[in-house]
Scaffold this motif. Structure first.
Motif, PDB file in Angstrom:
ATOM      1  N   PRO A  39       0.768  -1.295   0.094  1.00 48.75           N
ATOM      2  CA  PRO A  39      -0.014  -0.011   0.151  1.00 48.75           C
ATOM      3  C   PRO A  39       0.941   1.289  -0.127  1.00 48.75           C
ATOM      4  O   PRO A  39       2.115   1.117   0.342  1.00 48.75           O
ATOM      5  CB  PRO A  39      -0.810  -0.070   1.296  1.00 48.75           C
ATOM      6  N   PRO A  40       0.347   2.321  -0.587  1.00 49.51           N
ATOM      7  CA  PRO A  40       1.095   3.652  -0.519  1.00 49.51           C
ATOM      8  C   PRO A  40       1.629   4.038   0.870  1.00 49.51           C
ATOM      9  O   PRO A  40       2.516   4.642   1.296  1.00 49.51           O
ATOM     10  CB  PRO A  40       0.115   4.693  -0.992  1.00 49.51           C
ATOM     11  N   THR A  91       2.937   5.924  10.839  1.00 52.80           N
ATOM     12  CA  THR A  91       2.745   5.852   9.253  1.00 52.80           C
ATOM     13  C   THR A  91       4.077   5.980   8.461  1.00 52.80           C
ATOM     14  O   THR A  91       4.838   6.856   8.623  1.00 52.80           O
ATOM     15  CB  THR A  91       1.875   6.881   9.052  1.00 52.80           C
ATOM     16  N   VAL A  92       4.251   5.078   7.729  1.00 51.52           N
ATOM     17  CA  VAL A  92       5.453   4.918   6.660  1.00 51.52           C
ATOM     18  C   VAL A  92       4.882   4.801   5.325  1.00 51.52           C
ATOM     19  O   VAL A  92       3.843   4.031   5.042  1.00 51.52           O
ATOM     20  CB  VAL A  92       6.156   3.860   7.152  1.00 51.52           C
ATOM     21  N   ALA A  93       5.495   5.688   4.516  1.00 53.43           N
ATOM     22  CA  ALA A  93       4.996   5.596   2.962  1.00 53.43           C
ATOM     23  C   ALA A  93       6.154   4.586   2.419  1.00 53.43           C
ATOM     24  O   ALA A  93       7.163   4.325   2.888  1.00 53.43           O
ATOM     25  CB  ALA A  93       5.362   6.856   2.375  1.00 53.43           C
ATOM     26  N   ARG A  94       5.677   3.991   1.344  1.00 55.09           N
ATOM     27  CA  ARG A  94       6.331   3.098   0.497  1.00 55.09           C
ATOM     28  C   ARG A  94       7.409   3.721  -0.202  1.00 55.09           C
ATOM     29  O   ARG A  94       7.352   4.967  -0.394  1.00 55.09           O
ATOM     30  CB  ARG A  94       5.504   2.157  -0.419  1.00 55.09           C
ATOM     31  N   PRO A  95       8.653   3.041  -0.452  1.00 50.41           N
ATOM     32  CA  PRO A  95       9.811   3.937  -0.955  1.00 50.41           C
ATOM     33  C   PRO A  95       9.542   4.425  -2.663  1.00 50.41           C
ATOM     34  O   PRO A  95       8.817   3.897  -3.119  1.00 50.41           O
ATOM     35  CB  PRO A  95      10.994   3.050  -0.982  1.00 50.41           C
TER      36      PRO A  95
END
Length: 180
Positions: free
Chosen positions: A126-127, A135-139
């Motif tokens: 997921p994004p 909360t972490v964003a995908r690379p």
């Protein structure tokens, strides 16, 4: 016919297929698929134990369905992983005539299936996701394979299982194409 001239099941099919095949690519796939299959079985078994442990005190219903879903998903990944080895072992045991490139083509299809499982995992990311409360964003895609990763990120998460499904269908298609 000696004791080791054939095989009697899944585990003994691996050494049998390894000994009978002349293809170095296929022999390498036998080793890789055995290692990956054992690792996958261990991880799925552990995941199922954790799921059962976390839901042991609750009543059946949808929780029983989720336990079954783990097993079904595991089989949909495990079976295409070991299918090339089983196809080749069966072919050699029965002495069937096939195309000269049958073993190598199945090994190549098996390696592509392994890659498709990895690509399906990338496509399902997921994004944004939460880990350890943050909360972490995908690379962002970078490097040589950035265009491939961008295409994988564009696949909707519910459609991501189609990537390994295509790899599994490829294994079967190669078997049908070269076995005739």
């Amino acid at each position: 016919m000696g004791r080791f001239d054939s095989y009697s099941g899944l585990l003994s099919a691996f050494p049998y297929a390894f000994r009978q095949s002349d293809s170095l690519l296929f022999r390498s796939y036998v080793v890789v698929s055995a290692l990956l299959g054992a690792l996958f079985a261990f991880l799925m078994g552990g995941a199922l134990l954790v799921l059962v442990g976390n839901t042991a005190g609750t009543r059946g219903g949808s929780l029983t369905l989720s336990r079954t879903f783990y097993v079904v998903v595991g089989l949909f990944v495990f079976l295409p992983l070991v299918a090339p080895v089983l196809f080749v072992a069966r072919r050699h045991r029965r002495g069937r005539r096939v195309a000269d490139r049958y073993d190598g083509a199945l090994a190549a299809a098996g390696y592509l299936f392994v890659a498709s499982v990895y690509l399906g995992v990338v496509a399902s990311m997921p994004p944004e996701f939460a880990t350890d409360g943050e909360t972490v964003a995908r690379p962002d895609p970078s490097g040589l394979f950035a265009p491939v990763v961008e295409v994988l990120y564009a696949i909707p998460a519910p459609a991501s299982p189609l990537v390994p499904l295509a790899g599994a269908l490829l294994v079967y298609a190669v078997h049908r194409r070269y076995a005739a």
